[in-house]
Design a protein around this motif. Structure first.
Motif, PDB file in Angstrom:
ATOM      1  N   THR A 125      10.383   7.532   4.101  1.00  0.00           N
ATOM      2  CA  THR A 125       8.985   7.761   4.458  1.00  0.00           C
ATOM      3  C   THR A 125       8.087   6.700   3.836  1.00  0.00           C
ATOM      4  OG1 THR A 125       9.411  10.124   4.678  1.00  0.00           O
ATOM      5  CG2 THR A 125       7.110   9.456   4.432  1.00  0.00           C
ATOM      6  N   ALA A 126       8.353   6.353   2.595  1.00  0.00           N
ATOM      7  CA  ALA A 126       7.583   5.298   1.934  1.00  0.00           C
ATOM      8  C   ALA A 126       7.756   3.976   2.671  1.00  0.00           C
ATOM      9  CB  ALA A 126       8.012   5.157   0.481  1.00  0.00           C
ATOM     10  N   TYR A 127       8.980   3.644   3.055  1.00  0.00           N
ATOM     11  CA  TYR A 127       9.221   2.403   3.785  1.00  0.00           C
ATOM     12  C   TYR A 127       8.481   2.411   5.120  1.00  0.00           C
ATOM     13  CZ  TYR A 127      11.368  -1.306   6.403  1.00  0.00           C
ATOM     14  OH  TYR A 127      11.546  -2.438   7.166  1.00  0.00           O
ATOM     15  N   PHE A 131       5.551  -0.438   5.532  1.00  0.00           N
ATOM     16  CA  PHE A 131       5.855  -1.554   6.422  1.00  0.00           C
ATOM     17  C   PHE A 131       5.575  -1.238   7.895  1.00  0.00           C
ATOM     18  CE2 PHE A 131       8.121  -2.542   2.549  1.00  0.00           C
ATOM     19  CZ  PHE A 131       7.765  -3.863   2.370  1.00  0.00           C
ATOM     20  N   ASP A 132       4.851  -0.146   8.130  1.00  0.00           N
ATOM     21  CA  ASP A 132       4.436   0.244   9.475  1.00  0.00           C
ATOM     22  C   ASP A 132       5.606   0.218  10.458  1.00  0.00           C
ATOM     23  OD1 ASP A 132       2.548   1.176  11.284  1.00  0.00           O
ATOM     24  OD2 ASP A 132       2.075  -0.846  11.996  1.00  0.00           O
ATOM     25  N   ASP A 133       6.684   0.899  10.077  1.00  0.00           N
ATOM     26  CA  ASP A 133       7.888   0.969  10.906  1.00  0.00           C
ATOM     27  C   ASP A 133       8.252   2.446  11.059  1.00  0.00           C
ATOM     28  OD1 ASP A 133      10.335   0.843  12.137  1.00  0.00           O
ATOM     29  OD2 ASP A 133      11.194  -0.624  10.738  1.00  0.00           O
ATOM     30  N   ARG A 134       7.602   3.097  12.000  1.00  0.00           N
ATOM     31  CA  ARG A 134       7.738   4.546  12.175  1.00  0.00           C
ATOM     32  C   ARG A 134       9.147   5.005  12.533  1.00  0.00           C
ATOM     33  NH1 ARG A 134       3.645   4.749   9.736  1.00  0.00           N
ATOM     34  NH2 ARG A 134       1.555   4.840  10.556  1.00  0.00           N
ATOM     35  N   LYS A 135       9.967   4.112  13.060  1.00  0.00           N
ATOM     36  CA  LYS A 135      11.301   4.506  13.526  1.00  0.00           C
ATOM     37  C   LYS A 135      12.413   4.159  12.534  1.00  0.00           C
ATOM     38  CE  LYS A 135       9.966   4.324  18.307  1.00  0.00           C
ATOM     39  NZ  LYS A 135      10.201   3.824  19.637  1.00  0.00           N
ATOM     40  N   ALA A 136      12.062   3.618  11.385  1.00  0.00           N
ATOM     41  CA  ALA A 136      13.086   3.229  10.403  1.00  0.00           C
ATOM     42  C   ALA A 136      13.940   4.426  10.002  1.00  0.00           C
ATOM     43  CB  ALA A 136      12.432   2.617   9.175  1.00  0.00           C
TER      44      ALA A 136
END
Length: 181
Positions: A125-127, A131-136
């Motif tokens: 969730t922090a990542y 980094f604005d990567d909702r699908k990570a």
């Protein structure tokens, strides 16, 4: 272990936990932000229920389980620790999305300067927010910072019941193997 009163822990909010970093590390682990126990002691992942140190050992990154006070020994293994956000809180949900995004920008600059082979962000969730990567998802990311590859690991907080120490260690070990190549 040193015991702190609630007032002492609360007073620790203003303390910074120093990074454990060097140029060219194999893996730079990145926590979300320091908890109050970490701020009080000056040691990353210092809360007794945090599974970072046991998982790091179980995954084969260290030959024995280090204590938080031994964090500087990580450098001898080519490992380091920093945080997305420097501000200490009792819980990560006290951080704003803007703090995560600003932390992500600062982290990217730090990684570009230090050039670790891998950046391992501990907490999906922090990542995603930083980094604005909702699908990570947990695992290696397509995103790179300069020549540094990025891996997202599960959050070792005792509050993260979705992952056991064993399953976390398996994911950490996948990173360890990738970092040896």
């Amino acid at each position: 272990m040193t015991r702190f009163t609630p007032a002492e822990l609360e007073a620790a909010r203003d303390r910074l936990v120093p990074d454990v970093v060097a140029d060219g590390l194999r893996v730079l682990f990145c926590g979300i932000n320091p908890g109050l126990m970490s701020a009080a002691t000056g040691h990353h992942f210092a809360r007794p229920g945090n599974r970072f140190w046991p998982v790091l050992h179980l995954s084969g990154f260290t030959p024995r389980q280090l204590k938080p006070a031994e964090q500087r020994q990580l450098l001898s293994y080519g490992l380091g620790i920093t945080n997305v956000v420097a501000r200490a809180t009792a819980r990560a949900d006290e951080l704003s999305a803007e703090e995560y995004r600003e932390g992500g920008r600062r982290l990217a600059l730090k990684v570009a300067r230090l050039r670790p082979r891998w950046l391992a962000v501990v907490g999906v969730t922090a990542y995603r927010t930083a980094f604005d990567d909702r699908k990570a998802q947990v695992g290696p990311q397509e995103h790179v910072i300069g020549d540094t590859r990025v891996w997202v690991l599960p959050n070792p907080s005792g509050l993260n019941a979705h992952w056991t120490a064993r399953t976390m260690a398996e994911e950490f070990a996948r990173l360890r193997v990738a970092a040896e190549d």
